[in-house]
Write a protein that holds these residues in place. Structure first.
Motif, short mmCIF file in Angstrom:
data_model
loop_
_atom_site.label_atom_id
_atom_site.label_comp_id
_atom_site.label_asym_id
_atom_site.label_seq_id
_atom_site.Cartn_x
_atom_site.Cartn_y
_atom_site.Cartn_z
N PHE A 1 -19.94 -97.82 105.23
CA PHE A 1 -19.54 -99.22 105.35
C PHE A 1 -20.10 -100.08 104.22
N LEU A 2 -21.30 -99.78 103.79
CA LEU A 2 -21.92 -100.59 102.74
C LEU A 2 -21.40 -100.24 101.36
N SER A 3 -20.85 -99.06 101.18
CA SER A 3 -20.39 -98.66 99.85
C SER A 3 -18.91 -98.93 99.63
N CYS A 4 -18.21 -99.44 100.63
CA CYS A 4 -16.78 -99.70 100.48
C CYS A 4 -16.55 -100.92 99.60
N ASP A 5 -15.50 -100.86 98.81
CA ASP A 5 -15.12 -101.98 97.95
C ASP A 5 -14.44 -103.03 98.81
N ASP A 6 -14.89 -104.27 98.69
CA ASP A 6 -14.31 -105.33 99.51
C ASP A 6 -13.08 -105.95 98.85
N GLY A 7 -12.66 -105.42 97.71
CA GLY A 7 -11.43 -105.88 97.08
C GLY A 7 -11.59 -107.09 96.19
N ASP A 8 -12.81 -107.57 95.99
CA ASP A 8 -13.01 -108.73 95.13
C ASP A 8 -12.65 -108.38 93.70
N LEU A 9 -12.07 -109.34 93.01
CA LEU A 9 -11.70 -109.16 91.61
C LEU A 9 -12.94 -109.32 90.76
N GLU A 10 -13.26 -108.29 89.97
CA GLU A 10 -14.42 -108.35 89.10
C GLU A 10 -13.96 -108.28 87.66
N ILE A 11 -14.37 -109.26 86.87
CA ILE A 11 -14.02 -109.33 85.46
C ILE A 11 -15.29 -109.06 84.68
N GLU A 12 -15.29 -107.99 83.91
CA GLU A 12 -16.49 -107.67 83.15
C GLU A 12 -16.40 -108.12 81.71
N THR A 13 -15.22 -108.04 81.14
CA THR A 13 -15.06 -108.44 79.75
C THR A 13 -13.72 -109.15 79.55
N LEU A 14 -13.67 -109.96 78.53
CA LEU A 14 -12.42 -110.54 78.07
C LEU A 14 -12.21 -109.99 76.68
N ASP A 15 -11.14 -109.26 76.48
CA ASP A 15 -10.91 -108.66 75.18
C ASP A 15 -9.53 -109.03 74.67
N PHE A 16 -9.49 -110.02 73.79
CA PHE A 16 -8.25 -110.47 73.17
C PHE A 16 -8.23 -110.15 71.68
N ASP A 17 -9.14 -109.30 71.21
CA ASP A 17 -9.22 -108.96 69.79
C ASP A 17 -7.96 -108.25 69.29
N SER A 18 -7.35 -107.43 70.13
CA SER A 18 -6.17 -106.69 69.70
C SER A 18 -4.93 -107.58 69.62
N ILE A 19 -5.00 -108.77 70.19
CA ILE A 19 -3.89 -109.72 70.14
C ILE A 19 -4.12 -110.64 68.95
N THR A 20 -3.33 -110.47 67.91
CA THR A 20 -3.56 -111.24 66.68
C THR A 20 -2.79 -112.54 66.65
N SER A 21 -1.70 -112.63 67.37
CA SER A 21 -0.88 -113.84 67.27
C SER A 21 -1.31 -114.90 68.27
N VAL A 22 -1.53 -116.08 67.74
CA VAL A 22 -1.80 -117.25 68.56
C VAL A 22 -0.45 -117.93 68.78
N GLN A 23 -0.11 -118.23 70.02
CA GLN A 23 1.19 -118.81 70.33
C GLN A 23 1.03 -120.26 70.77
N SER A 24 2.12 -121.00 70.62
CA SER A 24 2.19 -122.37 71.12
C SER A 24 3.64 -122.64 71.48
N CYS A 25 3.85 -123.72 72.18
CA CYS A 25 5.21 -124.13 72.53
C CYS A 25 5.62 -125.20 71.53
#
Length: 167
Positions: free
Chosen positions: A13-37
């Motif tokens: 019971f204590l080791s089960c994943d409760d489904g919370d969203l966990e964000i460890e890193t933000l990696d946008f380095d591979s995305i080179t284009s900056v967009q705008s409207c």
């Protein structure tokens, strides 16, 4: 024997994943284009974004942050005073039509939105010729706090990207 069974059940019971969203890193380095409207303007506020599948990193810059003149010093925009950095996770892959259409599409939906609480956006402008300017955008000290008060610390978004404007 009952102690072992009770211990095993507690561990399960204590080791089960409760489904919370966990964000460890933000990696946008591979995305080179900056967009705008539309065109980026030096006389209006601007919204710039980078899309990475089902994630988006959005910058809102105030009027005058993008200048059509060479800067001797970086223009600094303080997050939450005059600019903002927003990280969104969507329920599926997102495209620029989500940001640019007059009526945004129903799908994908925003699963989580995290606004930066602190940091600085630096903009350096150089001239490529007499009418064209390149604006390099960097982020520094961006502090993202999730809804459950978790801090995202491994931010790989120091170099946001470069945009070009013309007179």
């Amino acid at each position: 024997m009952k102690k072992y069974i009770a211990s095993a059940i507690c561990v399960l019971f204590l080791s089960c994943d409760d489904g919370d969203l966990e964000i460890e890193t933000l990696d946008f380095d591979s995305i080179t284009s900056v967009q705008s409207c539309g065109e980026v303007s030096s006389t209006a506020s601007n919204v710039l974004f980078k899309i990475n599948g089902d994630e988006a990193l959005i910058l809102e810059l105030p009027n005058g942050a993008i200048a059509n003149e060479v800067t001797l010093e970086d223009i600094a925009v303080n997050v939450n005073e005059s600019g903002s950095v927003i990280y969104r996770i969507f329920s599926g892959d997102v495209s620029n039509s989500y940001f640019c259409d007059d009526v945004p599409p129903v799908e994908p939906i925003v699963a989580e939105e995290i606004s930066a609480e602190d940091g600085i956006i630096y903009i350096t402008t150089t001239a490529t010729d007499s009418v064209t300017f390149e604006h390099t955008i960097r982020l520094s000290g961006i502090s993202l706090i999730t809804g459950n008060d978790s801090r995202i610390t491994d931010l790989r978004i120091n170099e946001f990207g470069t945009i070009t404007t013309s007179l």
